[in-house]
Design a protein around this motif. Structure first.
Motif, PDB file in Angstrom:
ATOM      1  N   GLY A 117       1.237  -3.386  -9.115  1.00 41.97           N
ATOM      2  CA  GLY A 117       1.172  -4.492  -8.174  1.00 41.97           C
ATOM      3  C   GLY A 117       0.731  -5.800  -8.810  1.00 41.97           C
ATOM      4  N   ALA A 118       0.320  -6.743  -7.937  1.00 34.43           N
ATOM      5  CA  ALA A 118      -0.025  -8.086  -8.388  1.00 34.43           C
ATOM      6  C   ALA A 118      -1.235  -8.079  -9.312  1.00 34.43           C
ATOM      7  CB  ALA A 118      -0.279  -8.992  -7.185  1.00 34.43           C
ATOM      8  N   LEU A 119      -2.215  -7.207  -9.056  1.00 28.70           N
ATOM      9  CA  LEU A 119      -3.397  -7.161  -9.911  1.00 28.70           C
ATOM     10  C   LEU A 119      -3.011  -6.818 -11.344  1.00 28.70           C
ATOM     11  CD1 LEU A 119      -6.485  -7.160 -10.344  1.00 28.70           C
ATOM     12  CD2 LEU A 119      -6.447  -4.713  -9.782  1.00 28.70           C
ATOM     13  N   GLU A 120      -2.214  -5.793 -11.516  1.00 26.86           N
ATOM     14  CA  GLU A 120      -1.808  -5.398 -12.861  1.00 26.86           C
ATOM     15  C   GLU A 120      -0.973  -6.491 -13.518  1.00 26.86           C
ATOM     16  OE1 GLU A 120      -1.050  -1.282 -13.797  1.00 26.86           O
ATOM     17  OE2 GLU A 120       0.952  -1.841 -14.515  1.00 26.86           O
ATOM     18  N   HIS A 121      -0.091  -7.115 -12.749  1.00 28.06           N
ATOM     19  CA  HIS A 121       0.727  -8.200 -13.296  1.00 28.06           C
ATOM     20  C   HIS A 121      -0.159  -9.328 -13.817  1.00 28.06           C
ATOM     21  CE1 HIS A 121       4.079 -11.014 -13.697  1.00 28.06           C
ATOM     22  NE2 HIS A 121       3.339 -11.893 -13.045  1.00 28.06           N
ATOM     23  N   GLN A 122      -1.181  -9.697 -13.027  1.00 31.20           N
ATOM     24  CA  GLN A 122      -2.090 -10.759 -13.455  1.00 31.20           C
ATOM     25  C   GLN A 122      -2.906 -10.328 -14.670  1.00 31.20           C
ATOM     26  OE1 GLN A 122      -2.452 -13.853 -12.479  1.00 31.20           O
ATOM     27  NE2 GLN A 122      -1.049 -13.863 -10.737  1.00 31.20           N
ATOM     28  N   ALA A 123      -3.347  -9.068 -14.684  1.00 31.88           N
ATOM     29  CA  ALA A 123      -4.148  -8.572 -15.807  1.00 31.88           C
ATOM     30  C   ALA A 123      -3.343  -8.596 -17.101  1.00 31.88           C
ATOM     31  CB  ALA A 123      -4.647  -7.167 -15.511  1.00 31.88           C
ATOM     32  N   ILE A 124      -2.088  -8.178 -17.039  1.00 39.60           N
ATOM     33  CA  ILE A 124      -1.237  -8.211 -18.228  1.00 39.60           C
ATOM     34  C   ILE A 124      -1.047  -9.646 -18.702  1.00 39.60           C
ATOM     35  CG2 ILE A 124       1.102  -7.774 -19.074  1.00 39.60           C
ATOM     36  CD1 ILE A 124       1.175  -5.339 -17.167  1.00 39.60           C
TER      37      ILE A 124
END
Length: 329
Positions: A52-59
């Motif tokens: 989701g968005a959290l993982e996308h931002q973390a990457i």
């Protein structure tokens, strides 16, 4: 199966820039628990912190860190970030997640972590936060929390997400010890179950007496299979689905004679179960520890892959709820 430490070390040894994203605190609903890790390189990722968005931002944040000037003496190689999972990220979880995003500079701690993993020993990774990160890998200290936050003066911060300015170190526990699972039979069901169990927390020993099934299972004649049962640690798990009902019965009898199995699963119909129970009773054996049929009874399909899903789920429920006296069905 390759783990996060092995992946990170291998990429670092290639000369690639490597970042590690760790979930170090959660409050409310979150896609993954504290202690979850993901490795990020400029071109790859390994593992997941929930998608989701959290993982996308973390990457994205990890790759920006890798692209920054790493050689400057004052350049921090990490970021401790809080992310709300509500409207800001358009995720419905509603909780908050704290991430530690760090550049892997020193690989010595990864080598130490891999040594503990290879030895099957639980360990902790202490990350001291300062101008630069300092990592220390030691045997498990015995705390139950997945991540323990320490204040800058060394005291324990009990809140799930204390203010970032108060956090001086993170002590993260890595539980390596896995329940021993002995599996007999490498036919279609055995192969499907082995595939389902591969990424799960079990220490699998897999046997078959037929040479054509020697790989990936271990070729072992019947005598060797009985010896494996005799040498197994107390509270081991057993799955029995060989090509022979006679061998199934003999292996089941050997397990039940031990009297200390945490789980003894036998593939078969209720008719097979009734016949086996009758024979076991005639031999004076306690059959209360036998699970037959195996797997979650709500899954009625007989395809090997369906059976495998049901068995894997049943075993996970068992090992994750040790206080329960009944096997979920």
């Amino acid at each position: 199966m390759t783990g996060w430490a092995a992946f990170a070390l291998e990429r670092a040894r290639r000369g690639e820039a490597v970042a590690l994203v760790s979930v170090c605190a959660v409050q409310g609903s979150a896609p993954r628990e504290a202690g979850t890790r993901m490795v990020v390189t400029p071109a790859e990722t390994f593992g997941t912190i929930g998608g989701g968005a959290l993982e996308h931002q973390a990457i994205d944040q990890a790759r920006k860190l890798l692209a920054s000037e790493a050689g400057h003496a004052l350049q921090a190689n990490y970021a401790l970030q809080d992310w709300p999972l509500g409207p800001f990220l358009s995720q419905c979880c509603g909780g908050h997640v704290r991430l530690l995003i760090e550049r892997v500079v020193d690989t010595g701690w990864l080598e130490a972590a891999l040594a503990f993993q290879a030895a099957g020993q639980d360990f902790t990774i202490r990350t001291d936060l300062g101008p630069q990160l300092a990592k220390t890998v030691r045997p498990d200290l015995g705390q139950s929390e997945a991540v323990r936050a320490l204040s800058r003066d060394g005291g324990y911060l009990g809140a799930a997400r204390p203010p970032t300015t108060e956090v001086g170190a993170l002590v993260q526990r890595e539980a390596i010890a896995r329940p021993r699972l002995l599996m007999f039979g490498a036919g279609h069901v055995g192969q499907a179950v082995a595939r389902a169990l591969a990424p799960l927390p079990f220490d699998l020993a897999w046997f078959d007496s037929r040479p054509e099934f020697a790989l990936p299972a271990t070729l072992a004649d019947e005598t060797a299979q009985f010896e494996a049962i005799g040498l197994a640690a107390p509270a081991s798990l057993y799955l029995i689905f060989t090509h022979s009902h006679a061998l199934d019965y003999a292996l089941t009898r050997a397990v039940l004679r031990r009297g200390d199995a945490r789980y003894c699963g036998l593939i078969g119909s209720r008719t097979k179960r009734a016949r086996f129970l009758s024979r076991l009773k005639a031999e004076g054996l306690d059959d209360t520890g036998l699970t037959c049929p195996i797997g979650l009874t709500a899954l009625t399909g007989k395809a090997p892959e369906v059976i495998a899903v049901g068995v894997a789920a049943q075993l996970l429920l068992l090992v994750q709820t040790p206080a329960r006296s009944e096997i979920p069905a």
